[in-house]
Motif scaffolding. Sequence first.
Motif, mmCIF file in Angstrom:
data_model
loop_
_atom_site.group_PDB
_atom_site.id
_atom_site.type_symbol
_atom_site.label_atom_id
_atom_site.label_comp_id
_atom_site.label_asym_id
_atom_site.label_seq_id
_atom_site.Cartn_x
_atom_site.Cartn_y
_atom_site.Cartn_z
ATOM 1 N N ILE A 337 -12.191 -5.557 0.992
ATOM 2 C CA ILE A 337 -11.523 -6.858 1.117
ATOM 3 C C ILE A 337 -10.072 -6.699 1.559
ATOM 4 C CG2 ILE A 337 -10.614 -8.791 -0.274
ATOM 5 C CD1 ILE A 337 -13.353 -9.367 -0.305
ATOM 6 N N ALA A 338 -9.384 -5.746 0.969
ATOM 7 C CA ALA A 338 -7.938 -5.710 1.204
ATOM 8 C C ALA A 338 -7.366 -4.301 1.161
ATOM 9 C CB ALA A 338 -7.248 -6.591 0.165
ATOM 10 N N GLY A 339 -8.158 -3.316 1.581
ATOM 11 C CA GLY A 339 -7.700 -1.928 1.523
ATOM 12 C C GLY A 339 -6.363 -1.667 2.198
ATOM 13 N N PRO A 340 -6.201 -2.037 3.501
ATOM 14 C CA PRO A 340 -4.939 -1.724 4.198
ATOM 15 C C PRO A 340 -3.724 -2.402 3.557
ATOM 16 C CG PRO A 340 -6.667 -2.342 5.751
ATOM 17 C CD PRO A 340 -7.198 -2.615 4.392
ATOM 18 N N VAL A 341 -3.886 -3.660 3.110
ATOM 19 C CA VAL A 341 -2.742 -4.372 2.494
ATOM 20 C C VAL A 341 -2.363 -3.676 1.187
ATOM 21 C CG1 VAL A 341 -1.875 -6.625 1.722
ATOM 22 C CG2 VAL A 341 -3.687 -6.518 3.420
ATOM 23 N N LEU A 342 -3.377 -3.264 0.430
ATOM 24 C CA LEU A 342 -3.108 -2.569 -0.828
ATOM 25 C C LEU A 342 -2.307 -1.302 -0.556
ATOM 26 C CD1 LEU A 342 -3.539 -1.993 -3.862
ATOM 27 C CD2 LEU A 342 -5.668 -0.861 -3.250
ATOM 28 N N GLN A 343 -2.775 -0.519 0.426
ATOM 29 C CA GLN A 343 -2.115 0.755 0.708
ATOM 30 C C GLN A 343 -0.651 0.536 1.094
ATOM 31 O OE1 GLN A 343 -3.678 3.584 -0.106
ATOM 32 N NE2 GLN A 343 -1.602 4.356 0.133
ATOM 33 N N GLN A 344 -0.423 -0.498 1.933
ATOM 34 C CA GLN A 344 0.944 -0.827 2.361
ATOM 35 C C GLN A 344 1.854 -1.065 1.150
ATOM 36 O OE1 GLN A 344 1.496 -4.563 4.448
ATOM 37 N NE2 GLN A 344 0.919 -3.486 6.338
ATOM 38 N N HIS A 345 1.356 -1.870 0.210
ATOM 39 C CA HIS A 345 2.201 -2.220 -0.938
ATOM 40 C C HIS A 345 2.310 -1.080 -1.946
ATOM 41 C CE1 HIS A 345 3.170 -6.116 0.441
ATOM 42 N NE2 HIS A 345 1.931 -6.577 0.425
ATOM 43 N N LEU A 346 1.276 -0.212 -1.981
ATOM 44 C CA LEU A 346 1.388 0.978 -2.837
ATOM 45 C C LEU A 346 2.476 1.886 -2.251
ATOM 46 C CD1 LEU A 346 -2.383 1.872 -3.504
ATOM 47 C CD2 LEU A 346 -0.737 1.094 -5.208
ATOM 48 N N ASP A 347 2.451 2.048 -0.919
ATOM 49 C CA ASP A 347 3.431 2.920 -0.256
ATOM 50 C C ASP A 347 4.857 2.396 -0.429
ATOM 51 O OD1 ASP A 347 1.325 4.427 0.544
ATOM 52 O OD2 ASP A 347 1.265 3.674 2.611
#
Length: 376
Positions: A337-347
């Motif tokens: 659902i939201a893998g890339p957005v999650l990674q961005q905000h984790l980074d």
Amino acid sequence: MARAVYVHVPFCLHHCGYCDFALVANRDHLIPQYLQALDNELQAHRRTVADLVEVDTVFIGGGTPTHLSPEMLQMLFSLIFKHFRPTTGAEISVEANPDGLDDTRLGVLRDNGVNRLSLGVQSFDDTVLRTLERTHTSIQAMETVGRCQGWIPNVSLDLIFGVPGQSLLSWQQTLAAAIALPVRHISTYGLTFEKDTPFFRREQHGQLKRAPDELERQMYLDTIARVTGAGFRHYEVSNFARPGSQCRHNMVYWQADEYYAFGPGAASYLNGVRRTNARSVVRWLQCWQRGESAVEDCEELSNEEKAREAIMLAFRMREGLNLRAFQERFHVSFAEIAGPVLQQHLDRGFLQRQSDFVALTHEGLLIADTIIADFL
Ligand code: SF4
């Protein structure tokens, strides 16, 4: 089946300039018609279910429900309890303002099992209260909190920061006063200038000046430090509670669970369908006086929409989103659902992952609305 019910009472003594809730002021002659219309709306709901519905939470909000006379207030409870039966230990919350909350009304609340009162105090600084056009004083608010003790076990205060002209010191003093009172819950909100409110127009004409972003940020950081330092748990972006005193009704919303809702502007969420009533009090009244539904918007959520909504709501909670429970509930992984957005905000350090949970970091909290909107 939903186990929570919200009832909206749209009457206030005065319409505060910043408020955009569905309500009317100085129209008390409409209260008997409102109760009749509400009865019609509740009866229409009853025809769709077999029996009395058992609920774990009841939330009567507004508006100012306690603006109703004691007799009308009693009538309101009788109407609700004709169709909804609170389970043993259910949370029954009512919103109230310090002015007008006399012992007779408190007696009606207690006799109907109300065990949580959400008090619209907003500030303990009279200058700020006047800017907000509140009709009570700080002394009145303190006196009311003290008086509530004998009647309602869990008192919550609503407070507002970022008010034009409000200094950091004024906000700190308000927090100190709130913490010193015998309350179990504190909600703090940054003032917003909603479109179509007098505050919005005054701000557009340069008559009201928004608080600088840096000051608001400092006020929020101070809130977290001082309120948690006094033993409250920060359990949602804007909410703090003594252990065991979180608002169970609001948790239903944040956990994306189902709920019934009645009254003008109220939105229910049942079987994946969100139905929103007319916001206009008069329009809602006219519909239900004729026995016709006042639903103006009806939206059936797809599985993906439900999942996205659950993500956004869970991120408001300090505990965050349980990835395993999410996958079990929606049969789709968070990464899909939201893998890339999650990674961005984790980074960027706005979200953090701890075992099965993803939650806002301290930095993320400061821009919670922006982060959450990215998951839409
Ligand atoms: S008392 Fe509360 S609900 Fe009523 S107008 Fe003021 S802010 Fe809005």
